[in-house]
Each structure stands twice: as C-alpha cells, then as structure tokens.
Design a protein around this motif. Structure first.
Motif, mmCIF file in Angstrom:
data_model
loop_
_atom_site.group_PDB
_atom_site.id
_atom_site.type_symbol
_atom_site.label_atom_id
_atom_site.label_comp_id
_atom_site.label_asym_id
_atom_site.label_seq_id
_atom_site.Cartn_x
_atom_site.Cartn_y
_atom_site.Cartn_z
ATOM 1 N N VAL A 197 0.873 -1.162 0.000
ATOM 2 C CA VAL A 197 0.000 0.000 0.000
ATOM 3 C C VAL A 197 0.917 1.221 0.000
ATOM 4 O O VAL A 197 1.933 1.232 0.695
ATOM 5 C CB VAL A 197 -0.871 0.031 1.280
ATOM 6 N N TYR A 198 0.571 2.232 -0.782
ATOM 7 C CA TYR A 198 1.287 3.501 -0.633
ATOM 8 C C TYR A 198 0.303 4.554 -0.149
ATOM 9 O O TYR A 198 -0.890 4.476 -0.408
ATOM 10 C CB TYR A 198 2.002 3.932 -1.919
ATOM 11 N N VAL A 199 0.828 5.515 0.583
ATOM 12 C CA VAL A 199 0.028 6.612 1.117
ATOM 13 C C VAL A 199 0.783 7.885 0.762
ATOM 14 O O VAL A 199 1.960 8.030 1.113
ATOM 15 C CB VAL A 199 -0.150 6.487 2.651
ATOM 16 N N GLU A 200 0.104 8.795 0.036
ATOM 17 C CA GLU A 200 0.807 9.995 -0.398
ATOM 18 C C GLU A 200 -0.091 11.218 -0.358
ATOM 19 O O GLU A 200 -1.313 11.112 -0.440
ATOM 20 C CB GLU A 200 1.377 9.819 -1.807
ATOM 21 N N ASN A 201 0.552 12.360 -0.217
ATOM 22 C CA ASN A 201 -0.097 13.648 -0.406
ATOM 23 C C ASN A 201 0.931 14.575 -1.031
ATOM 24 O O ASN A 201 2.019 14.130 -1.416
ATOM 25 C CB ASN A 201 -0.703 14.187 0.906
ATOM 26 N N SER A 202 0.621 15.848 -1.152
ATOM 27 C CA SER A 202 1.537 16.779 -1.823
ATOM 28 C C SER A 202 2.843 16.978 -1.054
ATOM 29 O O SER A 202 3.806 17.516 -1.592
ATOM 30 C CB SER A 202 0.852 18.131 -2.033
ATOM 31 N N LEU A 203 2.908 16.495 0.189
ATOM 32 C CA LEU A 203 4.098 16.693 1.022
ATOM 33 C C LEU A 203 4.986 15.463 1.136
ATOM 34 O O LEU A 203 6.084 15.537 1.695
ATOM 35 C CB LEU A 203 3.660 17.146 2.421
#
Length: 190
Positions: free
Chosen positions: A141-147
């Motif tokens: 699983v990957y978890v990402e946002n703009s940061l």
C-alpha cells in the motif's frame, strides 16, 4: 466519466441502520441490495456494513463512516476503482483487480491518497482523529499527499497522516493497535 446504471456490487451484511445516498434519494440498506457508482454509503453510530464489489473486492465499514463508490471500471484495458473515504473506519481486501498488473485502485481521503496493490488494508480516523493506514497483508500500500509518500510493504506496518503534514514514516503497529483497528470494522458473521 458518467456513472453506469449497472450495479458495481452488493450489500452482504448489515448491523444497525446504514443507508445510501443515491443522487437526491436516500434509502435504508438491506442485505443483497445492489450498489452503484457514485453511491455514498452512510454508516451511523451503532451500525456496520459489509459489501462486496463485482470483482470480489470486500469492504467492511465501521460506525460513523462514509464512503463514496466514485469510480468502478474493472472490465476494461486499464482496470480502475476509486473510492472516496470521508470518515470513520474501513477494511478492504482487494479482489480480481489486485491481481491485474495494470490496475489502479485508489482511496481518496481529505489528507492523502491511498494506493492499493493486491492487499488487505485498514484505514480510519479512530486514533486521535488523524488518518491511520495499516497493511494487514498482501503486496503493498502507498500513502501519499503533496508533502510526501510512504510505502507499506509488510503486515502490520502503518502510517499516520496529520492534516498539513506528509505521511509519517512506516512503523510496525503493535498487536493491540491492529486489533483495535480491526474491531472497529468487525461485523459478527462477516
């Protein structure tokens, strides 16, 4: 892309009084009800819901949860599922989409995007109100946002996403925390 009228899944089990918002209509859910693209599932306090999508992806929703079935295209050259997770707790085991190399399965939240690669995972806001994501088993699983972006690659590995911050570095969640997460979505008989 326009939603289709063809069902994308169905209700398997309910506890309490979950309901669906479909366009301007709202209706209580019962076992075996069909679910469609753009349905928003609302699980009030004291309620739970277990649903299965056409490709056998299985989703459990805990009380005080909301989930929108935003996009479902599994029978195409580029299979994709997009869910919009608004609040609460969810557990998911991917079905056939998780076995297709070109598939795109994502869960959008207010603080991060969760990308799933043939796995079982849990996501929720039950720990201090911030988004927690844990891999229960599978490919990753990957978890990402703009940061920033983190990869969860082993069972019990988790991350926390605080608004305005990158996802935290992955850590192994203690068995008690994993148990509490899974209990938040458990339905007897499911």
């Amino acid at each position: 892309m326009q939603a289709t009228n063809e069902p994308v899944g169905q209700v398997v089990l309910i506890l309490g009084t979950p309901w669906v918002a479909r366009g301007e209509r709202e209706q209580m859910l019962t076992p075996e009800d069909s679910l469609h693209e753009e349905d928003r599932l609302v699980i009030p306090e004291g309620s739970r819901l277990l649903l299965k999508l056409r490709d056998d992806t299985t989703i459990w929703l805990g009380e005080n949860s909301e989930l929108e079935l935003s996009h479902y295209r599994v029978e195409s050259d580029k299979p994709s599922i997009t869910l919009k997770f608004l609040k609460g707790a969810l557990r998911c085991i991917t079905g056939l989409i998780g076995k297709q190399p070109s598939a795109d399965f994502t869960v959008e939240t207010s603080t991060a995007l969760i990308g799933i690669r043939g796995t079982e995972f849990w996501a929720g806001y039950i720990f201090e109100g911030d988004l927690g994501v844990a891999m229960i088993g599978g490919k990753g699983v990957y978890v990402e946002n703009s940061l920033g972006r983190v990869e969860l690659t082993q069972a019990s590995q988790g991350t926390t996403v605080v608004p305005g911050q990158a996802p935290s570095a992955p850590i192994i969640w203690q068995p008690e925390k994993i148990q509490r997460a899974l209990e938040a979505t458990h339905i007897p008989g499911g």
